[in-house]
Design an enzyme around this catalytic site. Structure first.
Site, short mmCIF file in Angstrom:
data_model
loop_
_atom_site.label_atom_id
_atom_site.label_comp_id
_atom_site.label_asym_id
_atom_site.label_seq_id
_atom_site.Cartn_x
_atom_site.Cartn_y
_atom_site.Cartn_z
N THR A 154 0.79 -1.22 -0.03
CA THR A 154 -0.10 0.08 -0.21
C THR A 154 0.82 1.36 -0.08
OG1 THR A 154 -1.62 -1.28 1.11
CG2 THR A 154 -1.71 1.25 1.15
N LYS A 214 3.14 3.30 18.44
CA LYS A 214 3.48 4.68 18.03
C LYS A 214 3.37 5.29 19.41
CE LYS A 214 0.41 4.12 13.97
NZ LYS A 214 -1.27 4.04 13.55
N VAL A 227 4.19 7.48 12.70
CA VAL A 227 3.24 7.80 13.53
C VAL A 227 2.31 8.70 12.90
CG1 VAL A 227 2.96 8.89 15.84
CG2 VAL A 227 4.80 7.64 15.81
P1 NDP Z 1 1.75 -3.99 2.82
O1 NDP Z 1 1.63 -5.32 3.47
O2 NDP Z 1 0.80 -3.40 2.09
O3 NDP Z 1 3.10 -3.97 1.97
C1 NDP Z 1 4.26 -4.63 2.55
C2 NDP Z 1 5.11 -4.77 1.15
O4 NDP Z 1 6.30 -5.46 1.66
C3 NDP Z 1 4.65 -5.92 0.16
O5 NDP Z 1 4.82 -5.26 -1.02
C4 NDP Z 1 5.37 -7.31 0.35
O6 NDP Z 1 5.79 -7.77 -0.73
C5 NDP Z 1 6.80 -6.57 0.86
N1 NDP Z 1 7.40 -7.55 1.60
C6 NDP Z 1 7.23 -8.08 2.86
N2 NDP Z 1 7.82 -8.99 3.29
C7 NDP Z 1 8.97 -8.99 2.24
C8 NDP Z 1 10.30 -9.39 2.41
N3 NDP Z 1 10.78 -10.24 3.12
N4 NDP Z 1 11.14 -9.05 1.17
C9 NDP Z 1 10.48 -8.18 0.34
N5 NDP Z 1 9.56 -7.82 0.30
C10 NDP Z 1 8.77 -7.97 1.47
O7 NDP Z 1 1.98 -2.91 3.94
P2 NDP Z 1 1.93 -1.58 4.15
O8 NDP Z 1 2.33 -0.89 2.75
O9 NDP Z 1 0.43 -1.17 4.48
O10 NDP Z 1 2.76 -1.08 5.17
C11 NDP Z 1 4.16 -0.80 4.99
C12 NDP Z 1 4.68 -0.31 6.65
O11 NDP Z 1 4.21 1.06 6.72
C13 NDP Z 1 4.44 -1.20 7.53
O12 NDP Z 1 5.56 -1.02 8.62
C14 NDP Z 1 3.24 -0.23 8.22
O13 NDP Z 1 3.11 -0.49 9.57
C15 NDP Z 1 3.54 1.14 7.78
N6 NDP Z 1 2.47 2.03 7.81
C16 NDP Z 1 1.48 1.81 6.92
C17 NDP Z 1 0.37 2.53 6.93
C18 NDP Z 1 -0.98 2.35 5.95
O14 NDP Z 1 -1.87 3.21 6.19
N7 NDP Z 1 -1.05 1.08 5.45
C19 NDP Z 1 0.29 3.82 7.33
C20 NDP Z 1 1.62 4.21 8.29
C21 NDP Z 1 2.48 3.21 8.41
P3 NDP Z 1 4.57 -8.50 -1.84
O15 NDP Z 1 3.62 -7.53 -2.01
O16 NDP Z 1 5.45 -8.61 -3.03
O17 NDP Z 1 3.89 -9.48 -1.09
N1 HSE Z 2 -2.80 0.31 10.44
C1 HSE Z 2 -2.48 1.71 10.85
C2 HSE Z 2 -3.82 2.60 11.36
C3 HSE Z 2 -1.74 2.43 9.72
O1 HSE Z 2 -4.73 2.14 10.96
O2 HSE Z 2 -3.43 3.58 11.86
C4 HSE Z 2 -1.12 3.78 10.18
O3 HSE Z 2 -0.03 3.64 10.91
#
Ligand code: NDP
Ligand code: HSE
Length: 436
Positions: free
Chosen positions: A13, A205, A132
């Site tokens: 995402t 957070k 955060v």
């Molecule tokens: P997703 O689960 O959507 O994406 C994670 C990505 O990481 C996927 O593309 C996955 O690959 C890849 N991945 C996971 N493990 C591996 C690995 N071992 N090697 C290579 N690639 C890997 O997560 P988000 O984008 O939602 O979140 C990412 C980070 O941001 C997290 O730490 C989350 O807590 C943080 N975050 C998220 C928010 C949100 O609104 N979603 C807001 C704030 C922070 P593949 O797709 O190929 O399986």
């Molecule tokens: N899963 C988290 C939330 C993403 O819902 O706030 C943002 O850190």
């Protein structure tokens, strides 16, 4: 123009949002930076699946290591999430002299000190604004703009998923499971949504904010954490009748050299600025000795909101690297020799107002028994109602208390739950009447 090369780990995402920002707002990056920043590699597990954004040939890879050791890459953006292998990858990137941008609050809550110390020794930056409260620039605000303040308290609505669920349950009477599924579809929830609904994400957070505000590492297990899974339509309805709204609130207060640190559902007075923060929005209210109260709010989760915060960090890292000034500011906000150890105040010692709901048999004397136990523990009753809303053979008895100590409340509830006339275990929701 100097070129800074960035690589992305994780194409989910937020990673997709970052790729979109590099493409859609390239003109702004050029206009605002003295150096050109180029996203040269993206590592992800599945390199076949389309993410709906265009990627030049040869950019995608499954080989994370090739990025971490590549001397041409200056900056690694970690958006994979989780503890491992993210921790190992970040430490390796730092060891190879790269700056790091991450949104991984789970990792920072548990391994922040190790990562920050490695960055300090290597003289590189670790930025984590998106970890955060999504789009809200609270990390930079605390670390930079508010740096001269002694902080007294921080209150935060820090989980977008929970706030979205509670808002829809309150406004529409929506079903918990259905709204959670919707939050997952919209990309708000963590890979493991129990982190969201059990309050763990908000506690991660809060732990990051406490370290930044007070210069103390936090033993994560000592943060009292309670999620929203037990919030019922009945409690939401009573909250409304008493003039409150229920929010998952992260609370931190400095108290005589100790820190109160807790995350739990909380009743806030309707009309208070924090109680009006709805949907996926987050808010943070900070009290500093010089600043006074400051409240920041904005989108707390989702692709664009989070990617925007990540890109702000990318730009800061590029500016520093361009001037050979990486690592100029300690990642945790304090010099390493100024980091101190503050104790977390035990939950039994906190003072609060409480909402208590008992499901009691509708018979004479029950209210007297309950009130007697509360009185015996020194708990003052502020308001009390017993309604005719029968649930099976019981009716809800709802009591709001005056300010009291958590240990006394726990002792009273243990006695009340043992009464024959009380059905299911009693329900407790803390009330924050004032946020000062
Ligand atoms: P997703 O689960 O959507 O994406 C994670 C990505 O990481 C996927 O593309 C996955 O690959 C890849 N991945 C996971 N493990 C591996 C690995 N071992 N090697 C290579 N690639 C890997 O997560 P988000 O984008 O939602 O979140 C990412 C980070 O941001 C997290 O730490 C989350 O807590 C943080 N975050 C998220 C928010 C949100 O609104 N979603 C807001 C704030 C922070 P593949 O797709 O190929 O399986
Ligand atoms: N899963 C988290 C939330 C993403 O819902 O706030 C943002 O850190």
């Amino acid at each position: 123009m100097k070129q800074i090369k960035a690589a992305l780990l994780g194409f989910g995402t937020v990673g997709t949002g970052v790729v979109k920002a590099f493409a859609d707002n390239a003109d702004l990056l050029r206009q605002r930076l003295d150096a050109e920043v180029v996203l040269t590699r993206i590592a992800t597990r599945d390199i076949e699946r389309s993410r709906g954004v265009e990627v030049a040939p040869g950019v995608l890879t499954q080989d994370v290591d090739s990025i971490l050791v590549d001397p041409d890459i200056d900056l690694v953006i970690e958006l994979m999430g989780g503890y491992e292998p993210a921790r190992t990858y970040i430490l390796k990137a730092i060891a190879h002299g790269k700056d790091v941008v991450t949104a991984n609050k789970a990792l920072l809550a548990l391994h922040g000190p190790e990562i920050f110390e490695a960055a300090r020794k290597a003289g590189v930056d670790v930025f984590y604004e998106a970890a955060v409260a999504g789009a809200i620039p609270v990390i930079t605000a605390i670390r930079e703009n508010l740096g001269v303040n002694r902080f007294q308290s921080v209150f935060g609505i820090l989980n977008g998923t929970c706030n979205y669920i509670l808002t829809r349950m309150t406004d529409e009477g929506a079903d918990f499971a259905e709204v959670l599924e919707d939050a997952q579809t919209q990309g708000y929830a963590e890979a493991d949504p129990t982190f969201d609904v059990e309050g763990i994400d908000a506690a991660h957070k809060l732990s990051v904010l406490i370290s930044l505000c007070f210069g103390t590492p936090v033993d994560f297990d000592q943060i009292y954490t309670e999620g929203i899974g037990a919030i019922s339509a009945l409690d939401i309805q009573f909250a409304r009748e008493f003039g409150y709204k229920i929010k998952l609130l992260a609370i931190c207060k400095e108290d005589g050299g100790r820190i109160e640190a807790r995350v739990h559902p909380t009743m806030l007075p309707q009309g208070h600025p924090l109680s009006d923060v709805d949907g996926v929005f987050n808010a943070v209210r900070i009290m500093g000795d010089f600043s006074g109260p400051i409240m920041l709010s904005g989108r707390g989760a989702g692709m664009e909101a989070t990617a925007g915060a990540v890109m702000g960090d990318v730009m800061a890292a590029v500016r520093n690297r361009h001037r050979d000034a990486s690592g100029r500011s300690p990642a945790c906000g304090y010099r390493s020799d100024a980091i101190r150890s503050l104790d977390i105040k035990p939950m039994d010692e906190i003072q609060s107002h409480y909402y208590l709901r008992f499901m009691a048999r509708d018979q004479p004397g029950v209210l007297g028994q309950i009130a007697g136990i509360l009185g015996g523990e020194g708990i003052g009753i502020a308001r009390m109602i017993q309604t005719e809303r029968h649930v099976e053979n019981t009716v809800p008895v709802v009591i709001l208390t005056h300010d009291t100590c958590e240990a006394n409340i726990r002792a009273a509830l243990a006695q009340i739950d043992a009464l024959d006339v009380v059905g299911e275990p009693s329900r407790l929701i803390r009330i924050e009447a004032s946020l000062d």
